[in-house]
Scaffold this active site. Structure first.
Site, PDB file in Angstrom:
ATOM      1  N   ASP A  85      16.904  41.631 -15.289  1.00  0.00           N
ATOM      2  CA  ASP A  85      18.224  41.063 -15.597  1.00  0.00           C
ATOM      3  C   ASP A  85      19.157  42.136 -16.147  1.00  0.00           C
ATOM      4  OD1 ASP A  85      20.454  39.646 -16.397  1.00  0.00           O
ATOM      5  OD2 ASP A  85      19.312  37.920 -17.080  1.00  0.00           O
TER       6      ASP A  85
ATOM      7  N   ASP B  62      25.870  41.964 -11.172  1.00  0.00           N
ATOM      8  CA  ASP B  62      24.828  41.209 -11.870  1.00  0.00           C
ATOM      9  C   ASP B  62      23.622  40.998 -10.963  1.00  0.00           C
ATOM     10  OD1 ASP B  62      23.647  39.512 -13.864  1.00  0.00           O
ATOM     11  OD2 ASP B  62      24.353  37.766 -12.756  1.00  0.00           O
TER      12      ASP B  62
END
Ligand SMILES: *[C@@H]1O[C@H](CO)[C@@H](O)[C@H](O)[C@H]1NC(C)=O
Ligand SMILES: *[C@@H]1O[C@H](CO)[C@@H](O)[C@H](O)[C@H]1NC(C)=O
Ligand SMILES: *[C@@H]1O[C@H](CO)[C@@H](O)[C@H](O)[C@H]1NC(C)=O
Length: 458
Positions: free
Chosen positions: A136, A338
């Site tokens: 992440d 992202d």
């Protein structure tokens, strides 16, 4: 299979001076691609880790992943299901603002984790305990479920089985670097923290230190959270590896070892057999790679903001008022890259402008499918315009596989992007997984730049 090959041929025909062109021997690459597909049954990529410091990055439901999808769904439905979690992810990314604040294989993660994820295999403790942690880039901290955790799945890290585990108390500098930490006003105590994740879930954890092994690299005394309890369904079952920009992230903690540099190549979501890679450190990164500056937002220190200055559809530069793309640290407005959002989301007026131009250039009728509102007959796909993202100093022409998605019957092709949820916090554009497939994305935090190069990592 057939459509894959077609899309590669289309991709090879790009002729503008852009990233897609850094794709040297089109025919050879195409052949290799076809070869990889034809030999998939003979290869077991799960059996070996590479001998470099690259880590495999595997889609969460790939062959090499321990996570099993609940049921066989078509690929497009899986993406639609995964993408239905994006609005929560975007809300969550917005909340991050308000709080104080070598190559490794990578695989995509899908229904099991509820959000689209890629996982990497790491070892924690001594002797090393294997965990498949979600990658992440928008979070700093790492955390794993520990033995005795309430609400966690059965695979947990056993702290008492590691000879190198260390504890950290509230007086340690690391404690205050973790989002959501809590400490008593006086006296010493373990460093506890409670974080929300994915919009609908939360966890409480104790901050500890232990060795982490990434491919052949061992980082002693790595600080991470040992999860005591989780609530909600979005906490990755074997933990999360934060690659954000803040001080507690893996890349910051590794310091000189990786010089603030890492890159990944995400394999296609569809790739069941293949893994991409996470390369940590400057060694082995592409020698010539185009870059764009990373922008720093002190209110959202974990996020990788980039300067998206425009979008083209085919040869047409979409008319987007510059204030709708501009970076504003105070409101959080701007564009981030992202690894945890499935499809690229633009704030509504921006998305509508792109979509309207796209619709003008394809032959209708236009229909919708799940999150996708711009679908058309796949027989007209050859005329579909390429989407170019213009970053400061870098134009990225998206390969067709990164801008179109097909219905399960193959009869429809859809523009694989959508509008961000339209609420008061909706100021953030997010460049997501689907648009990053088969590209090497390099994060150079030391020189504050992001590099992108074409790479087939399926
Ligand atoms: C560690 O603790 C778990 C439960 O918390 C227990 O099942 C296990 O046997 C312990 N292992 C060792 C090596 O003490
Ligand atoms: C974390 O804190 C929130 C708010 O105080 C609480 O609702 C939630 O249950 C906590 N999470 C866990 C796993 O304890
Ligand atoms: C983004 O790029 C544009 C065009 O080069 C430039 O004018 C602008 O100042 C940049 N924005 C930031 C925040 O760097």
């Amino acid at each position: 299979m057939h459509t894959q090959q077609q899309s590669y041929l289309v991709r090879c025909s790009f002729s503008s001076e852009s990233i897609a062109m850094d794709f040297p021997h089109c025919a050879a690459t195409f052949f290799l691609f076809a070869l990889l597909f034809s030999t998939t049954k003979a290869v077991d990529p799960c059996a070996t880790q590479s001998d470099t410091s690259d880590l495999s990055v595997i889609p969460i439901y790939s062959k090499c992943s321990p996570f099993v999808p609940p049921k066989q769904e078509s690929w497009v439905n899986t993406v639609i299901t995964m993408a239905s979690k994006d609005p929560e992810r975007l809300k969550y990314l917005s909340t991050l603002a308000d709080q104080k604040t070598t190559a490794v294989p990578i695989a995509p993660g899908q229904q099991v984790l509820k959000i689209a994820n890629y996982v990497v295999r790491v070892k924690l403790g001594t002797p090393g305990q294997q965990m498949f942690m979600v990658l992440d880039t928008s979070n700093d901290a790492a955390w794993v479920p520990c033995s005795g955790c309430t609400g966690c799945s059965s695979t947990t890290f056993l702290p008492n089985a590691s000879t190198t585990l260390g504890s950290l108390d509230c007086s340690g500098a690391q404690c205050s670097q973790v989002r959501g930490f809590s400490c008593p006003a006086t006296g010493s105590s373990a460093c506890l923290f409670n974080q929300s994740y994915g919009g609908d879930s939360s966890l409480t954890a104790t901050l500890v230190q232990d060795a982490i092994t990434l491919a052949n690299d061992v980082i002693p005394g790595f600080t991470f959270g040992c999860i005591n309890a989780v609530s909600g369904g979005s906490i990755p079952p074997q933990g999360l590896l934060g690659l954000g920009r803040g001080p507690i992230s893996l890349i910051s903690q590794a310091g000189a070892m990786y010089s603030g540099v890492f890159s990944y190549c995400l394999p296609s979501f569809k790739s069941y057999y293949f893994s991409g890679s996470l390369k940590l450190g400057p060694v082995g990164q592409p020698k010539s790679i185009r870059t764009t500056p990373l922008l720093r937002n002190p209110h959202r220190p974990s996020l990788y903001y980039v300067n998206l200055t425009g979008v083209s559809v085919g040869r047409i530069k979409v008319p987007i008022p510059s204030e709708q793309l501009v970076f504003d640290p105070n409101t959080g407005a701007g564009t981030i890259i992202d690894s945890g959002t499935v499809i690229t989301r633009f704030v509504q007026p921006v998305y509508f402008a792109i979509r309207d131009e796209f619709r003008k250039q394809v032959n209708g009728p236009i229909s919708s499918l799940g999150a996708f509102d711009t679908c058309f007959a796949a027989t007209n796909e050859a005329e579909a315009p390429a989407i170019t993202l213009h970053f400061e100093g870098l134009n990225l022409v998206l390969p067709m596989e990164n801008s179109l998605i097909h219905s399960s019957s193959g009869s429809l092709a859809c523009l694989s992007m959508a509008a961000a949820p339209n609420n008061v916090n909706s100021v953030l554009n997010v460049i997501a997984n689907l648009q990053q497939q088969n590209l090497r994305i390099m994060f150079d935090t030391t020189n504050s730049r992001l590099g992108i190069a074409r790479e087939l990592c399926n």
